[in-house]
Design a protein around this motif. Structure first.
Motif, PDB file in Angstrom:
ATOM      1  N   PRO A 101       7.966   6.008   9.694  1.00 10.28           N
ATOM      2  CA  PRO A 101       7.000   7.165   9.072  1.00 10.28           C
ATOM      3  C   PRO A 101       5.945   6.734  10.204  1.00 10.28           C
ATOM      4  O   PRO A 101       5.264   5.546   9.581  1.00 10.28           O
ATOM      5  CB  PRO A 101       6.752   7.094   7.556  1.00 10.28           C
ATOM      6  N   ALA A 102       5.269   7.321  10.624  1.00 10.23           N
ATOM      7  CA  ALA A 102       4.126   7.338  11.408  1.00 10.23           C
ATOM      8  C   ALA A 102       2.500   6.471  10.277  1.00 10.23           C
ATOM      9  O   ALA A 102       1.844   6.030  10.959  1.00 10.23           O
ATOM     10  CB  ALA A 102       3.374   8.580  12.350  1.00 10.23           C
ATOM     11  N   GLY A 103       2.686   7.303   9.361  1.00 12.98           N
ATOM     12  CA  GLY A 103       1.346   7.023   8.335  1.00 12.98           C
ATOM     13  C   GLY A 103       2.083   5.315   7.303  1.00 12.98           C
ATOM     14  O   GLY A 103       1.262   4.929   7.170  1.00 12.98           O
ATOM     15  N   ASP A 104       3.207   4.490   8.437  1.00 10.28           N
ATOM     16  CA  ASP A 104       3.336   3.474   7.495  1.00 10.28           C
ATOM     17  C   ASP A 104       2.770   2.172   8.430  1.00 10.28           C
ATOM     18  O   ASP A 104       2.665   0.968   8.087  1.00 10.28           O
ATOM     19  CB  ASP A 104       4.878   3.377   7.647  1.00 10.28           C
ATOM     20  N   LEU A 105       1.847   3.067   9.494  1.00 12.07           N
ATOM     21  CA  LEU A 105       1.594   2.053  10.478  1.00 12.07           C
ATOM     22  C   LEU A 105       0.119   1.069  10.145  1.00 12.07           C
ATOM     23  O   LEU A 105       0.258   0.012  10.578  1.00 12.07           O
ATOM     24  CB  LEU A 105       1.872   3.283  12.141  1.00 12.07           C
ATOM     25  N   ALA A 106      -0.359   2.507   9.470  1.00 19.69           N
ATOM     26  CA  ALA A 106      -1.804   1.072   8.799  1.00 19.69           C
ATOM     27  C   ALA A 106      -0.928   0.420   7.673  1.00 19.69           C
ATOM     28  O   ALA A 106      -1.665  -0.966   7.726  1.00 19.69           O
ATOM     29  CB  ALA A 106      -2.483   2.714   8.088  1.00 19.69           C
ATOM     30  N   HIS A 107      -0.139   0.030   6.924  1.00 10.51           N
ATOM     31  CA  HIS A 107       0.543  -1.173   6.366  1.00 10.51           C
ATOM     32  C   HIS A 107       0.711  -2.345   7.084  1.00 10.51           C
ATOM     33  O   HIS A 107       0.069  -3.592   7.013  1.00 10.51           O
ATOM     34  CB  HIS A 107       1.620  -0.857   5.592  1.00 10.51           C
ATOM     35  N   LEU A 108       0.883  -1.865   8.473  1.00  9.01           N
ATOM     36  CA  LEU A 108       0.968  -2.940   9.215  1.00  9.01           C
ATOM     37  C   LEU A 108      -0.008  -3.942   9.820  1.00  9.01           C
ATOM     38  O   LEU A 108      -0.248  -5.191   9.914  1.00  9.01           O
ATOM     39  CB  LEU A 108       2.010  -3.089  10.607  1.00  9.01           C
ATOM     40  N   THR A 109      -0.928  -3.170  10.691  1.00  2.00           N
ATOM     41  CA  THR A 109      -2.118  -3.530  10.565  1.00  2.00           C
ATOM     42  C   THR A 109      -2.642  -4.059   9.650  1.00  2.00           C
ATOM     43  O   THR A 109      -4.003  -4.984   9.492  1.00  2.00           O
ATOM     44  CB  THR A 109      -3.446  -2.631  11.620  1.00  2.00           C
ATOM     45  N   LYS A 135      22.059 -15.439  13.698  1.00  3.15           N
ATOM     46  CA  LYS A 135      21.219 -15.614  13.184  1.00  3.15           C
ATOM     47  C   LYS A 135      20.204 -14.233  13.424  1.00  3.15           C
ATOM     48  O   LYS A 135      20.149 -13.404  14.448  1.00  3.15           O
ATOM     49  CB  LYS A 135      20.455 -16.697  14.715  1.00  3.15           C
ATOM     50  N   VAL A 136      19.258 -14.277  12.785  1.00  2.00           N
ATOM     51  CA  VAL A 136      18.298 -13.221  12.837  1.00  2.00           C
ATOM     52  C   VAL A 136      17.579 -12.849  13.522  1.00  2.00           C
ATOM     53  O   VAL A 136      16.763 -13.926  14.025  1.00  2.00           O
ATOM     54  CB  VAL A 136      17.423 -12.652  11.047  1.00  2.00           C
ATOM     55  N   LYS A 137      17.632 -11.987  14.902  1.00  4.10           N
ATOM     56  CA  LYS A 137      17.139 -12.174  16.518  1.00  4.10           C
ATOM     57  C   LYS A 137      15.823 -11.247  16.309  1.00  4.10           C
ATOM     58  O   LYS A 137      14.645 -11.354  16.296  1.00  4.10           O
ATOM     59  CB  LYS A 137      17.786 -11.471  17.136  1.00  4.10           C
ATOM     60  N   ARG A 138      16.202 -10.258  14.698  1.00  3.14           N
ATOM     61  CA  ARG A 138      15.026  -8.710  14.821  1.00  3.14           C
ATOM     62  C   ARG A 138      14.906  -8.172  14.046  1.00  3.14           C
ATOM     63  O   ARG A 138      16.435  -8.118  13.704  1.00  3.14           O
ATOM     64  CB  ARG A 138      13.900  -8.577  16.250  1.00  3.14           C
ATOM     65  N   LEU A 139      14.163  -7.851  13.394  1.00  6.33           N
ATOM     66  CA  LEU A 139      14.186  -6.258  11.993  1.00  6.33           C
ATOM     67  C   LEU A 139      13.761  -4.964  12.864  1.00  6.33           C
ATOM     68  O   LEU A 139      12.493  -5.028  13.027  1.00  6.33           O
ATOM     69  CB  LEU A 139      13.101  -6.884  10.922  1.00  6.33           C
ATOM     70  N   LEU A 140      14.377  -4.307  12.891  1.00  3.13           N
ATOM     71  CA  LEU A 140      13.692  -2.786  12.832  1.00  3.13           C
ATOM     72  C   LEU A 140      13.550  -2.428  11.955  1.00  3.13           C
ATOM     73  O   LEU A 140      14.461  -1.731  10.935  1.00  3.13           O
ATOM     74  CB  LEU A 140      15.124  -2.515  13.948  1.00  3.13           C
ATOM     75  N   LEU A 141      11.702  -1.843  11.931  1.00  6.04           N
ATOM     76  CA  LEU A 141      11.861  -1.355  10.310  1.00  6.04           C
ATOM     77  C   LEU A 141      12.187   0.287   9.831  1.00  6.04           C
ATOM     78  O   LEU A 141      11.612   0.867  10.769  1.00  6.04           O
ATOM     79  CB  LEU A 141      10.266  -1.646  10.700  1.00  6.04           C
ATOM     80  N   ALA A 142      12.285   0.617   8.876  1.00  5.74           N
ATOM     81  CA  ALA A 142      13.014   1.870   8.740  1.00  5.74           C
ATOM     82  C   ALA A 142      11.649   2.128   8.473  1.00  5.74           C
ATOM     83  O   ALA A 142      11.040   3.732   7.868  1.00  5.74           O
ATOM     84  CB  ALA A 142      13.863   1.284   8.152  1.00  5.74           C
ATOM     85  N   ASP A 143      11.131   1.619   7.051  1.00  4.81           N
ATOM     86  CA  ASP A 143       9.321   1.819   7.017  1.00  4.81           C
ATOM     87  C   ASP A 143       8.815   0.811   6.098  1.00  4.81           C
ATOM     88  O   ASP A 143       9.827  -0.333   6.306  1.00  4.81           O
ATOM     89  CB  ASP A 143       9.608   3.041   5.626  1.00  4.81           C
ATOM     90  N   CYS A 144       7.984   0.520   5.870  1.00  4.38           N
ATOM     91  CA  CYS A 144       7.322  -0.112   4.745  1.00  4.38           C
ATOM     92  C   CYS A 144       6.295   0.116   3.833  1.00  4.38           C
ATOM     93  O   CYS A 144       5.926   1.355   3.738  1.00  4.38           O
ATOM     94  CB  CYS A 144       6.588  -1.318   5.506  1.00  4.38           C
ATOM     95  N   ALA A 145       5.786  -0.859   2.400  1.00  2.00           N
ATOM     96  CA  ALA A 145       4.840  -0.490   1.328  1.00  2.00           C
ATOM     97  C   ALA A 145       4.482  -1.951   1.143  1.00  2.00           C
ATOM     98  O   ALA A 145       4.609  -3.204   1.504  1.00  2.00           O
ATOM     99  CB  ALA A 145       5.345  -0.121   0.351  1.00  2.00           C
ATOM    100  N   ARG A 146       2.342  -1.623   0.919  1.00  2.00           N
ATOM    101  CA  ARG A 146       2.478  -3.037   0.033  1.00  2.00           C
ATOM    102  C   ARG A 146       2.682  -3.647  -1.292  1.00  2.00           C
ATOM    103  O   ARG A 146       3.701  -2.608  -1.855  1.00  2.00           O
ATOM    104  CB  ARG A 146       0.967  -2.543  -0.270  1.00  2.00           C
ATOM    105  N   ALA A 147       3.668  -4.623  -0.870  1.00  2.00           N
ATOM    106  CA  ALA A 147       4.296  -5.057  -1.823  1.00  2.00           C
ATOM    107  C   ALA A 147       3.387  -5.653  -3.388  1.00  2.00           C
ATOM    108  O   ALA A 147       2.503  -5.748  -3.348  1.00  2.00           O
ATOM    109  CB  ALA A 147       4.329  -7.071  -1.802  1.00  2.00           C
ATOM    110  N   PRO A 148       4.248  -5.276  -4.756  1.00  2.00           N
ATOM    111  CA  PRO A 148       2.592  -5.975  -5.704  1.00  2.00           C
ATOM    112  C   PRO A 148       2.510  -6.788  -5.897  1.00  2.00           C
ATOM    113  O   PRO A 148       2.999  -7.741  -5.640  1.00  2.00           O
ATOM    114  CB  PRO A 148       4.405  -5.436  -6.827  1.00  2.00           C
ATOM    115  N   ALA A 149       1.260  -7.059  -6.692  1.00  2.00           N
ATOM    116  CA  ALA A 149       0.501  -8.563  -6.573  1.00  2.00           C
ATOM    117  C   ALA A 149       1.975  -8.860  -7.027  1.00  2.00           C
ATOM    118  O   ALA A 149       2.275  -8.536  -8.800  1.00  2.00           O
ATOM    119  CB  ALA A 149      -0.566  -8.096  -7.126  1.00  2.00           C
ATOM    120  N   ASP A 150       1.308 -10.944  -8.079  1.00  5.75           N
ATOM    121  CA  ASP A 150       2.499 -11.242  -8.783  1.00  5.75           C
ATOM    122  C   ASP A 150       2.099 -11.312  -9.478  1.00  5.75           C
ATOM    123  O   ASP A 150       0.611 -11.148  -9.863  1.00  5.75           O
ATOM    124  CB  ASP A 150       2.313 -12.748  -7.974  1.00  5.75           C
TER     125      ASP A 150
END
Length: 285
Positions: A235-243, A270-285
């Motif tokens: 989702p284009a809106g999730d790019l803001a989470h990366l920055t 071995k893991v070479k790369r991750l292809l992101l489907a989406d992302c979100a901020r992780a909850p605080a510990d």
């Protein structure tokens, strides 16, 4: 005539048939073509800042090949470089160190050394910048280049065993070895698969290129930094989470993300790369 710098690369095959100064005809020819193609693509990126998937016509440079010599199996590639490559600009244009450093980092990242970084002062300064200098093109994205080089490097590794007939391939400048191809790097460039299922990882972005959308993230479960890239359905809106996560990493703040991704693994698992489907901020510990 423009000023030209001559950079020499020595390619040495050792082990098996190579110790008698011969290579198996088909696999050997495929390997030489793969190495030459990889260096061609990397040189194009060095000169223009552009990452291409084919060995298109070079601008401002040319590659020559010298015949094999006795002593294992050795041949030379000679890169003729004009002034003003996009990666270095005028000041370092004709120096050999930045060119060799660029090739080493690109080829090492493409063969599994994900933490490879430029060592020469000029390249370190250039890649540490958040933005390129005015009137200068951005340098080539090294992670995108590494991924693009994998096809050529699969061919380059073709004669390497255990089922092959060659032990290893060394590539170096006239003064020092830059990198070695062996069975471990062969496993890396021969990608096993791109997972169909989604895995949820937690981590923080450590590098992100808004133009190419390639980046890097420290993944908690893997305890290392791996390349990441938004996949086609991201989702284009999730790019803001990366920055946001990158900014937090730069200032030392907690900026963990939950990254839903398809995992790309090497032939060795071995893991070479991750292809992101989406992302979100992780909850605080």
């Amino acid at each position: 005539m423009p000023a030209l710098a001559q950079h020499r690369l020595k390619v040495r095959y050792t082990g098996g048939l190579a110790d008698d100064s011969v290579l198996p005809a088909y696999d050997g020819a495929t390997s030489i073509d793969g190495i030459t193609r990889a260096i061609h693509i990397a040189t194009h990126a060095y000169m223009t800042g552009e990452v291409v998937s084919r060995a298109t016509a070079l601008r401002g440079a040319s590659l020559l090949i010298k015949p094999a010599r006795q002593g294992s199996f050795i041949f030379e590639i000679i890169a003729m470089i004009e002034a003003n490559p996009a990666t270095t600009g005028v000041a370092a244009a004709l120096g050999s160190a930045p060119f060799y450093d660029f090739l080493k980092v690109a080829l090492r990242r493409a063969t599994g050394w994900l933490d490879a970084e430029p060592e020469t002062k000029h390249l370190k300064k250039l890649y540490d910048r958040k933005q390129p200098p005015a009137l200068m093109k951005p340098p080539a994205d090294l992670d995108a280049l590494a991924e693009t080089l994998e096809g050529s490097l699969q061919d380059a590794h073709r004669p390497i065993g255990p089922e092959g007939t060659i032990g290893k391939i060394e590539i170096g400048s006239p003064r020092r070895k830059l990198l070695t191809f062996d069975t471990e790097t062969k496993d890396w460039v021969n990608t096993r698969e791109e997972a169909e299922n989604i895995t949820v990882y937690q981590g923080n972005v450590t590098r992100y290129n808004a133009l190419s959308r390639n980046g890097r993230a420290f993944i908690d479960q893997l305890d290392k930094v791996v390349p990441i890239r938004p996949d086609g359905d991201f989702p284009a809106g999730d790019l803001a989470h990366l920055t946001w996560s990158l900014h937090g990493s730069n200032i030392g703040a907690r900026s963990k993300l939950l990254l839903r991704a398809r995992t790309v693994t090497s032939a060795g698992g071995k893991v070479k790369r991750l292809l992101l489907a989406d992302c979100a901020r992780a909850p605080a510990d």
